[in-house]
Design an enzyme around this catalytic site. Sequence first.
Site, PDB file in Angstrom:
ATOM      1  N   HIS A   1      69.715  28.307 -35.268  1.00 43.29           N
ATOM      2  CA  HIS A   1      69.221  27.544 -36.405  1.00 43.29           C
ATOM      3  C   HIS A   1      69.050  28.449 -37.629  1.00 43.29           C
ATOM      4  CE1 HIS A   1      67.140  24.200 -38.351  1.00 43.29           C
ATOM      5  NE2 HIS A   1      66.321  25.104 -38.853  1.00 43.29           N
TER       6      HIS A   1
ATOM      7  N   CYS B   1      68.929  22.919 -43.045  1.00 38.28           N
ATOM      8  CA  CYS B   1      67.659  22.773 -42.331  1.00 38.28           C
ATOM      9  C   CYS B   1      66.855  21.635 -42.974  1.00 38.28           C
ATOM     10  CB  CYS B   1      66.912  24.098 -42.345  1.00 38.28           C
ATOM     11  SG  CYS B   1      65.370  24.095 -41.399  1.00 38.28           S
TER      12      CYS B   1
ATOM     13  N   ASP C   1      69.521  25.737 -31.120  1.00 43.47           N
ATOM     14  CA  ASP C   1      68.747  25.117 -32.201  1.00 43.47           C
ATOM     15  C   ASP C   1      67.689  24.203 -31.595  1.00 43.47           C
ATOM     16  OD1 ASP C   1      67.740  23.892 -34.444  1.00 43.47           O
ATOM     17  OD2 ASP C   1      69.688  23.410 -35.315  1.00 43.47           O
TER      18      ASP C   1
END
Length: 281
Positions: free
Chosen positions: A249, A170, A217
């Site tokens: 995500h 991330c 995502d």
Amino acid sequence: MRAVTVSTFLSALLLAGAASATPGAPWRVAAEQPSCAAVDASVVSHNGTTKGVEETHNGVRVYITKPDPTSSRTKAREGTAVLYLTDVFGIELAANKLLADSFARAGYLTVAPDLFNGENASGDINVPGFNTSAFLAKHGPDVTDPIIAKTIALLRTTLGVKKIGLTGYCFGGRYAFRFVSDGRGGDAAFAAHPSLLEDGEIKAIKGPAAIAAAETDSMMSPARRSEIEGLLLGTKLPYQVSLYSGTSHGFGVRADVSVPAQKFGKEEAFLQAVRWFDNFL
């Protein structure tokens, strides 16, 4: 159970091409290493007690986790290390430390810096009162780059590492790319569901780069993923983009492992990173 697929392997004939490439060509991989056992999902730790230690070096708090010095994989990976770049939850999140420990079990000395100087996001970033924009503005490249640079210096000088693989999740995924550009100290990059990754950061890479992408995502839509694939193709460097169905995500670290598709995706993304580093470090 819904099938979980790796749908895009864009580095065509990755291993065959690398093995036949001439020295200095883009497909050249690391020198042949001593034989060692292959890694499987059993090395991935989803829960339990962390095994590394926290130390402070040059003003940066780091989590250091070391491999078993007697294992064949550790001996094969001597002189290499993984620089683990976390999501916004930082090294305070047990799941990040456990995944770093998993890289150590795969034979890699692994160091994860505190990218947020103790001010990481805690819990759920969607809770009322958490200002995502303010958090990201406070922890931009001007603040984060020096932390990573100091950690690379620690690896190179104090710990004697010769090759560094950057793995980012991330928030950290963007920085895995940033530090595999010219003169930044990284040798190969892997990013799971990277956020805020800019075109220029992709174009600037000077080493092999791989991505594990989530099916759902908001930070990387299918259209954006396609753009990234095109940019990676343009670098003329080895690259890989793998898409994992049934994931969203954050799955690379914070998957719900009670859901088979998510557990499989997290473990396969980890193994994707290990294989990438095994070949290019």
